[in-house]
Design a protein around this motif. Sequence first.
Motif, short mmCIF file in Angstrom:
data_model
loop_
_atom_site.label_atom_id
_atom_site.label_comp_id
_atom_site.label_asym_id
_atom_site.label_seq_id
_atom_site.Cartn_x
_atom_site.Cartn_y
_atom_site.Cartn_z
N ALA A 207 0.73 -1.19 0.15
CA ALA A 207 -0.16 0.11 0.04
C ALA A 207 0.85 1.23 0.11
CB ALA A 207 -0.94 0.10 1.09
N ARG A 208 0.22 2.37 -0.53
CA ARG A 208 0.84 3.75 -0.67
C ARG A 208 0.21 4.59 0.42
NH1 ARG A 208 4.34 5.51 -4.16
NH2 ARG A 208 3.35 7.57 -4.25
N PRO A 209 0.78 5.49 1.04
CA PRO A 209 -0.14 6.57 1.67
C PRO A 209 -0.65 7.67 0.60
CG PRO A 209 2.25 6.98 1.93
CD PRO A 209 2.31 5.63 1.29
N LEU A 210 -1.53 8.37 1.00
CA LEU A 210 -2.32 9.53 0.16
C LEU A 210 -2.45 10.51 1.09
CD1 LEU A 210 -5.08 7.53 -1.74
CD2 LEU A 210 -2.91 7.86 -2.39
N PRO A 211 -1.19 11.26 1.41
CA PRO A 211 -1.29 12.50 2.35
C PRO A 211 -2.19 13.58 1.85
CG PRO A 211 1.02 12.28 1.18
CD PRO A 211 0.13 10.93 0.79
N ARG A 212 -2.38 13.70 0.42
CA ARG A 212 -3.37 14.59 -0.01
C ARG A 212 -4.63 14.59 0.26
NH1 ARG A 212 -3.02 16.34 -5.95
NH2 ARG A 212 -2.87 13.95 -6.41
N LEU A 213 -5.07 13.36 0.65
CA LEU A 213 -6.37 13.03 1.04
C LEU A 213 -6.50 13.11 2.65
CD1 LEU A 213 -9.38 12.08 0.72
CD2 LEU A 213 -8.46 9.71 0.54
N SER A 214 -5.68 12.33 3.42
CA SER A 214 -5.82 12.44 4.86
C SER A 214 -4.43 11.64 5.18
CB SER A 214 -6.91 11.67 5.52
OG SER A 214 -6.88 10.55 5.47
N PRO A 215 -4.20 11.82 6.49
CA PRO A 215 -3.01 11.10 7.22
C PRO A 215 -3.40 9.65 7.18
CG PRO A 215 -3.72 12.96 8.51
CD PRO A 215 -4.68 12.78 7.41
N GLU A 216 -4.57 9.30 7.12
CA GLU A 216 -5.13 7.87 7.47
C GLU A 216 -5.22 6.99 6.03
OE1 GLU A 216 -5.91 10.24 10.92
OE2 GLU A 216 -6.76 10.28 8.93
N ALA A 217 -5.47 7.78 5.00
CA ALA A 217 -5.41 7.23 3.78
C ALA A 217 -4.52 6.57 3.17
CB ALA A 217 -5.89 8.37 2.91
N ARG A 218 -4.88 5.13 2.81
CA ARG A 218 -3.94 4.24 1.85
C ARG A 218 -4.60 3.77 0.83
NH1 ARG A 218 -1.30 -0.35 4.84
NH2 ARG A 218 -3.47 -0.99 5.12
N ALA A 219 -3.88 3.67 -0.01
CA ALA A 219 -4.33 3.04 -1.46
C ALA A 219 -3.52 1.77 -1.94
CB ALA A 219 -4.13 4.15 -2.47
N MET A 220 -4.11 1.00 -2.73
CA MET A 220 -3.16 -0.19 -3.35
C MET A 220 -1.97 0.48 -3.99
SD MET A 220 -5.90 -2.16 -5.69
CE MET A 220 -6.90 -3.65 -5.24
N GLY A 221 -0.94 -0.21 -3.66
CA GLY A 221 0.14 0.18 -4.63
C GLY A 221 0.02 0.36 -6.02
N ARG A 222 0.92 1.24 -6.70
CA ARG A 222 0.58 1.45 -8.20
C ARG A 222 0.78 0.26 -9.00
NH1 ARG A 222 4.41 6.84 -7.88
NH2 ARG A 222 2.94 8.35 -7.13
N VAL A 223 1.44 -0.83 -8.79
CA VAL A 223 1.59 -2.05 -9.60
C VAL A 223 0.15 -2.71 -9.40
CG1 VAL A 223 2.60 -4.44 -9.90
CG2 VAL A 223 3.97 -2.10 -9.68
N HIS A 224 -0.41 -3.03 -8.14
CA HIS A 224 -1.67 -3.77 -7.97
C HIS A 224 -2.71 -2.66 -8.37
CE1 HIS A 224 0.88 -6.17 -5.45
NE2 HIS A 224 -0.13 -6.72 -5.22
N LEU A 225 -2.65 -1.51 -8.25
CA LEU A 225 -3.82 -0.52 -8.90
C LEU A 225 -3.73 -0.56 -10.41
CD1 LEU A 225 -6.00 1.35 -7.89
CD2 LEU A 225 -4.32 3.06 -7.78
N LEU A 226 -2.72 -0.56 -11.15
CA LEU A 226 -2.78 -0.68 -12.43
C LEU A 226 -3.26 -1.83 -12.89
CD1 LEU A 226 -2.17 0.38 -15.32
CD2 LEU A 226 0.27 -0.32 -14.88
N LEU A 227 -2.90 -2.99 -12.23
CA LEU A 227 -3.20 -4.41 -12.70
C LEU A 227 -4.91 -4.34 -12.50
CD1 LEU A 227 -3.32 -7.18 -13.99
CD2 LEU A 227 -2.53 -7.92 -11.55
N HIS A 228 -5.56 -3.82 -11.21
CA HIS A 228 -6.77 -3.73 -10.97
C HIS A 228 -7.49 -2.79 -11.90
CE1 HIS A 228 -10.43 -2.65 -8.52
NE2 HIS A 228 -10.47 -3.93 -8.66
N THR A 229 -6.92 -1.75 -12.40
CA THR A 229 -7.80 -0.88 -13.40
C THR A 229 -7.77 -1.74 -14.54
OG1 THR A 229 -6.65 0.98 -12.38
CG2 THR A 229 -7.52 1.37 -14.37
N CYS A 230 -6.95 -2.40 -15.07
CA CYS A 230 -7.05 -3.22 -16.22
C CYS A 230 -8.11 -4.14 -16.30
CB CYS A 230 -5.88 -3.85 -16.48
SG CYS A 230 -4.53 -2.93 -17.06
N LEU A 231 -8.38 -4.83 -14.93
CA LEU A 231 -9.48 -5.87 -14.45
C LEU A 231 -10.88 -5.21 -14.57
CD1 LEU A 231 -7.65 -8.02 -11.83
CD2 LEU A 231 -7.69 -8.47 -14.19
N HIS A 232 -10.83 -4.07 -13.92
CA HIS A 232 -12.11 -3.14 -13.71
C HIS A 232 -12.64 -2.72 -15.20
CE1 HIS A 232 -15.17 -0.41 -12.57
NE2 HIS A 232 -14.54 0.37 -12.84
N ARG A 233 -11.69 -2.22 -15.82
CA ARG A 233 -11.98 -2.07 -17.32
C ARG A 233 -12.47 -2.99 -18.14
NH1 ARG A 233 -9.62 -3.19 -21.79
NH2 ARG A 233 -9.68 -1.79 -23.79
#
Length: 394
Positions: A207-233
Amino acid sequence: MALLSGPWMHPDDPTIREFLAAALRKGGEPWPAAWDDPAARDAVGRAAIYHGIAGLLVDRCVVERTWPSPPAETLGREARAQAMWELRHRQLLADLLAEFQKRAIPSLLMKGTAVAYDLYETPATRSRGDTDLLVAAPDRPRAEALLGALGYAPGVLGGVNAAFALQQPWTLVLPDGGRHSIDLHWQVMNAPSLNGLLPFAECSAEARPLPRLSPEARAMGRVHLLLHTCLHRAMHCNTPYIVDGEAFHDSGRLIWSFDMHLLAEALDDGQWSQLCALASANGVARVCLEGLRAAQADIGTAVPAEVIRQLEQAAPGDRRSAYFVKSRSVARAWQDLRSVAGLRSKLRYGAARILPDPRFVRAKYPGMAGASLPMLYARRMLGVLLSRGKARQR
């Protein structure tokens, strides 16, 4: 630029789509003289909103420079509305994530919100109607209880009952009528046969932190997020995307290509290698390859030749890509049924698919608003039988 043919009815018209894609690629595209009539202008404006790129076009000054009004005025209003919604949604989401952390419920942001606060210069330009939040399956009851305690109301389950659901929308209605939704997931993809694809523990470790959103915000890492975006599409080849009550089986929305473009641009050599390994190990190399090629064609995304070669080499051995790529609904249902463990559970799952939440079937057939529930279930079964018949004719 070719002339548009026929009535200006569908926002996924390929000629308009290519015009909008060119505007994103080049940072601007002159307005075609042949489209100088009210119907054409309206169609382009509606298509830009359908593709989710109104805010991007306005933010990059594409619209104001060379486009007439409308659609420039239409897209400007849409972009301002997105920005106002984002201001409130960001605060509500930050408050929610703080509550999740306070109660020790780990969560990960996915899809649009994750990319918006990681890679978009202006998060509000990444249009979306909700935020997708992933939790571990054992944490589902606590996450649902927290959402309920904060005033969010559960929405309609998609085609099954609560025992077999893998995600559910929760919506908070504000006093001014504003609506803010959280799509809560406890499995990355909404299908029993895709269990184990990008599990929560693996995604959380990257996971990656998303400080522009909030101190607690975490997102999928970019590799996992890119693969998931391909799957979602790719899933939208089979699962409709609803716009103004009309269903579109369309994996080609330009906002998804732009997401993939930004994520691909952010990867280093090691992450590209990780993406190839992850797609191959999960049996979705073909889906990943098709997503990257779409971003290349639409936005001009640079993808290393070695990545294309590795994914092409792995694609014939995929075990999961067939679920995503224009498969029949009966075939997908059969795969899902087979993946459910135990005869009793299989029977319960089959019954849940045949007789899902009444609110789901009423939403699925809006043209039959006055029909009885048995009539709607019969219509659903007829659709399955017709789908099977068409599959046999092929």
